[in-house]
Write an enzyme that holds these catalytic residues in place. Structure first.
Site, short mmCIF file in Angstrom:
data_model
loop_
_atom_site.label_atom_id
_atom_site.label_comp_id
_atom_site.label_asym_id
_atom_site.label_seq_id
_atom_site.Cartn_x
_atom_site.Cartn_y
_atom_site.Cartn_z
CE1 TYR A 1 24.77 6.25 28.21
CE2 TYR A 1 24.81 8.68 27.54
CZ TYR A 1 24.66 7.19 26.97
OH TYR A 1 24.45 7.08 25.73
CB ILE A 2 29.86 9.68 29.37
CG1 ILE A 2 28.98 10.06 28.31
CG2 ILE A 2 31.27 9.31 28.47
CD1 ILE A 2 29.06 11.48 27.71
CG LEU B 1 26.88 8.49 44.72
CD1 LEU B 1 26.75 7.45 45.77
CD2 LEU B 1 27.13 7.71 43.33
CG ASP C 1 30.66 17.97 46.03
OD1 ASP C 1 29.39 17.81 45.66
OD2 ASP C 1 31.26 18.81 44.97
CE1 TYR D 1 28.01 20.47 30.18
CE2 TYR D 1 27.16 20.43 28.14
CZ TYR D 1 28.02 20.03 29.03
OH TYR D 1 28.77 18.81 28.59
CG HIS E 1 20.21 13.66 26.94
ND1 HIS E 1 20.34 13.26 28.40
CD2 HIS E 1 20.84 14.59 26.45
CE1 HIS E 1 21.32 14.35 28.51
NE2 HIS E 1 21.69 14.87 27.50
CG LEU E 2 15.23 12.81 20.32
CD1 LEU E 2 14.00 13.40 20.77
CD2 LEU E 2 16.11 12.84 19.01
CG ASP F 1 18.05 22.71 20.57
OD1 ASP F 1 18.97 22.45 21.17
OD2 ASP F 1 16.74 22.06 20.84
#
Ligand code: UDP
Length: 325
Positions: A10-11, A32, A49, A139, A187-188, A284
């Site tokens: 994504y980023i 991938l 990898d 993470y 993700h939201l 959270d």
């Protein structure tokens, strides 16, 4: 050439699009597992990898690499708590292999994709880079330890690095060439967009008893194209001679609650979004909002897409293109 690990994610894919504009040649390296081949926009694609040291070493020997932008990592908070070994293995071991290959092949500049999760539950908002580093999940721990590795490599071997601590990356490329496509999606915003598309029945709000005005968690949603432009500025700073390691927060500086985000999606999509009230999600924090003053003053970073409706609109445009059948 610039090596972008995780450049099909994504980023990473948005950063590659920004790098393309600078005329730099880009090698995308991705296994991938979570990235998508068709979202790798580099000049060259290397599938492999970071666990495989000889593969990385070969890549460094094959191309003339002047710097690395390092995204490849496992990045789901919840999963990191249930499968910590995968996170230690992928993130720590993978990054160590990469740094070792860089040292052996005399490549001394790296932009590193870190996270606001290194701060855990910060005592003060907006959060600045001097806040305490006390991650509350595996993470965040792995990203913090890699930041420590960068510092040690700087002192011992002269590695120069910039770590970007992202808040909530959101939105998508304005031309819909890339955007969020995580499997599984946690993700939201993309989950609410799935509801808008009719692919899910409702959105569950994780907790409505936080000490925030509407009781739901507040986050700082930063447009992914603005994140990407910061990486190009960081890379330029390294190439023009920044020494040692530095860290920068990247956020919008504005906080939106989960309910406010749901409302924005309703306004942008004009669809009905049923909401279910759920329990808090473990780990959270109530409020996470960044101060990005350091990136603005030291890198000359200027955000262009700060309006939440614009952020949600770009995500919606991408989401419809990618997922409506
Ligand atoms: N969230 C939610 N329902 C969902 C997914 C997320 O209420 O189905 C909330 C989550 O608790 C957090 C915010 O939305 O307060 C953003 O979560 P996300 O997973 O997108 O990013 P994170 O803040 O974990 O990096």
């Amino acid at each position: 050439m610039i090596l972008v690990t995780g450049g099909a994610g994504y980023i990473g894919s948005h950063v590659v699009l920004e790098l393309n504009k600078t005329g730099k040649e880009v090698i995308v390296l991705d296994n991938l597992s979570r990235g998508h081949k068709e979202l790798a926009f580099g000049d060259v694609f290397e599938e492999g990898d970071l666990q495989n040291f000889s593969f990385i070493d070969t890549v460094f020997k094959k191309y003339n690499i002047e710097a690395v932008v390092h995204f490849a990592a496992s990045s789901l908070v919840g999963e990191s708590m249930t499968s910590p070994e995968d996170y230690y293995y992928n993130n720590l071991f993978g990054s160590l292999n990469l740094l070792r290959a860089m040292r052996i092949n005399d490549v001394n500049r790296i932009v590193f994709s870190s996270t606001a999760a290194v701060y855990g539950e910060p005592e003060h908002v907006p959060v600045s880079e001097s806040a305490e580093l006390v991650p509350t999940n595996v993470y965040g721990e792995t990203k913090l330890f890699i930041e420590t590795m960068l510092e040690r490599y700087s002192n011992a071997y002269g590695l120069d690095s910039i770590a970007f601590r992202y808040f909530n990356a959101a939105g998508a490329d304005a031309d819909r060439r890339t955007g969020e496509d995580h499997i599984p999606e946690t993700h939201l915003i993309p989950i609410i967009l799935d509801v808008a598309l009719g692919k899910r029945e409702n959105i569950t709000v994780f907790g409505n008893d936080y000490t925030t005005p509407d009781g739901t968690c507040i986050r700082d949603y930063i447009h992914v194209t603005d994140l990407a432009s910061a990486h190009v500025l960081g890379l330029e700073k390294l190439l023009s001679g920044q020494r040692g390691k530095s860290s920068y927060n990247l956020g919008n500086g504005k906080g939106y609650s989960v309910l406010q985000i749901i409302e924005s999606v309703r306004e942008v999509t004009q669809r009905i979004i049923p909401v279910v009230e759920g329990k808090r999600r473990q780990g959270d924090p109530a409020v996470l909002v960044a101060s990005s003053a350091k990136a603005e003053s030291q890198l000359g970073w200027v955000q262009k897409h700060t309006d939440i409706k614009e952020i949600v609109s770009t995500a919606w445009n991408w989401h419809q293109r990618r997922f409506s059948k």
